[in-house]
Design a protein around this motif. Sequence first.
Motif, PDB file in Angstrom:
ATOM      1  N   ASN A 293      39.419  75.043   5.356  1.00  0.00           N
ATOM      2  CA  ASN A 293      40.076  73.738   5.341  1.00  0.00           C
ATOM      3  C   ASN A 293      41.598  73.820   5.402  1.00  0.00           C
ATOM      4  O   ASN A 293      42.300  73.391   4.490  1.00  0.00           O
ATOM      5  CB  ASN A 293      39.645  72.962   4.089  1.00  0.00           C
ATOM      6  N   ILE A 294      42.131  74.395   6.455  1.00  0.00           N
ATOM      7  CA  ILE A 294      43.580  74.352   6.644  1.00  0.00           C
ATOM      8  C   ILE A 294      43.919  73.036   7.343  1.00  0.00           C
ATOM      9  O   ILE A 294      43.050  72.423   7.958  1.00  0.00           O
ATOM     10  CB  ILE A 294      44.102  75.581   7.433  1.00  0.00           C
ATOM     11  N   PRO A 295      45.169  72.551   7.237  1.00  0.00           N
ATOM     12  CA  PRO A 295      45.524  71.265   7.850  1.00  0.00           C
ATOM     13  C   PRO A 295      45.233  71.256   9.351  1.00  0.00           C
ATOM     14  O   PRO A 295      45.350  72.284  10.017  1.00  0.00           O
ATOM     15  CB  PRO A 295      47.033  71.162   7.602  1.00  0.00           C
ATOM     16  N   ARG A 296      44.852  70.074   9.847  1.00  0.00           N
ATOM     17  CA  ARG A 296      44.415  69.960  11.237  1.00  0.00           C
ATOM     18  C   ARG A 296      45.421  70.491  12.251  1.00  0.00           C
ATOM     19  O   ARG A 296      45.069  71.237  13.157  1.00  0.00           O
ATOM     20  CB  ARG A 296      44.170  68.478  11.575  1.00  0.00           C
TER      21      ARG A 296
END
Lengths: 247, 150
Positions: free
Chosen positions: B22-25
């Motif tokens: 879940n790293i930033p988009r």
Amino acid sequence: MTTDELIIATCLRAGKIMVENGSEISRVDDTMIRIAQNAGVVQANTYVTITGVMMSIQGRNATQIAAVTKRTIDLEKVAQVNQLSREFADQSIDLPTLHARLGQLDQASRSFPLWLQLVGAALVSGPLMIMFRQETINTWPTVVIGTLGYLVFYLLNRYLKIKFLSELVAALFIGFAAEWAYQIGWGTNINDIIIGSLMPLVPGVPLTNAVRDILAGNFVSGPARAVEALISAAALGFGIAVVITIF
Amino acid sequence: MGVIGQLMLAYLAVLGFGLIINIPRHALNVAGWIGTITWGGYLIVQAYGGGVVLGSFIGSVGIGVLSNLVAHYKKMPSIIFNIPSLVSFVPGSQAYQMVRNFALGQYDQAVGFMLQVVVITGAIALGFLVAELLNQLIAFCQQQWRRLKV
């Protein structure tokens, strides 16, 4: 709440969110000190470990502790705390707003939906199997078993909340599924299928953070994270070893 | 399977691991490119007979330096870029062979694979250390450069 108390509460909340979601310790330290300095504190002391965050302001009576009981991996939240700290530094938000925004951030869950995480698991298992083993015959069994293995891990971790047990069961599932795919003739090499399918479960974040924490001199948190990574790896390895011994 | 295929696979794998943790988009694409470039470096080392250990070392130095540069440019923490990029360098194959040989009771082979895992992991950690050194050197040079221009 007095200003001192609000400053400490804000810093602790930021630190707690960062530790909970998988940031390295030196970054947490740095962010908390920065928030305190931008709020006008000349000298603040922070003590951050992976199980708790403490902070005091030099020369005042205020000291607070925040315990960290749950740890997950959500690097988006780490990035957002960083962003809020930056906004506070160039004074586009004030201290009460920062405190409130951090609270909202802690509540909200902006992680990718489950299906996208499963796509991620498929993308990790298939391509890495091809890269490691230089063959493409077993790609589809690997992709399917890797995705299902991650699903098993995700669901168990959500309801059981014991990470190591979920990893063990997921590894058992992957081992049996690979054996089954081999027996019905879908895959040709059980080793390759297992290697690829396990890759989404590799403890990458604790391992990387352990190295970074130890290099930064945090000898409480670094080895603790290394132990976490080691137990995860052992759980995966034990699950696979059971399957290999049976067949 | 050619070099282009390998690089594309490296991009996909890094993207996938980014989705899992879940790293930033808007960091996904850049992380993927860092993974691709460093895997290219690894392949070059391999092509000149450098071996897996040196390749992993070069790869992790590249990841450390590139992540730090991108982190400054995009104003995000650098772990967002270096954790997913590292996924291709994990000695997963050797670790599995180690477990397998231990389970089968072939301890001499198991210890051999265990040493490989330890050495590769050590090379990656050492690579991070060297990258940290280079990052501080780059920061120092930038500081001096700015002082000279003023």
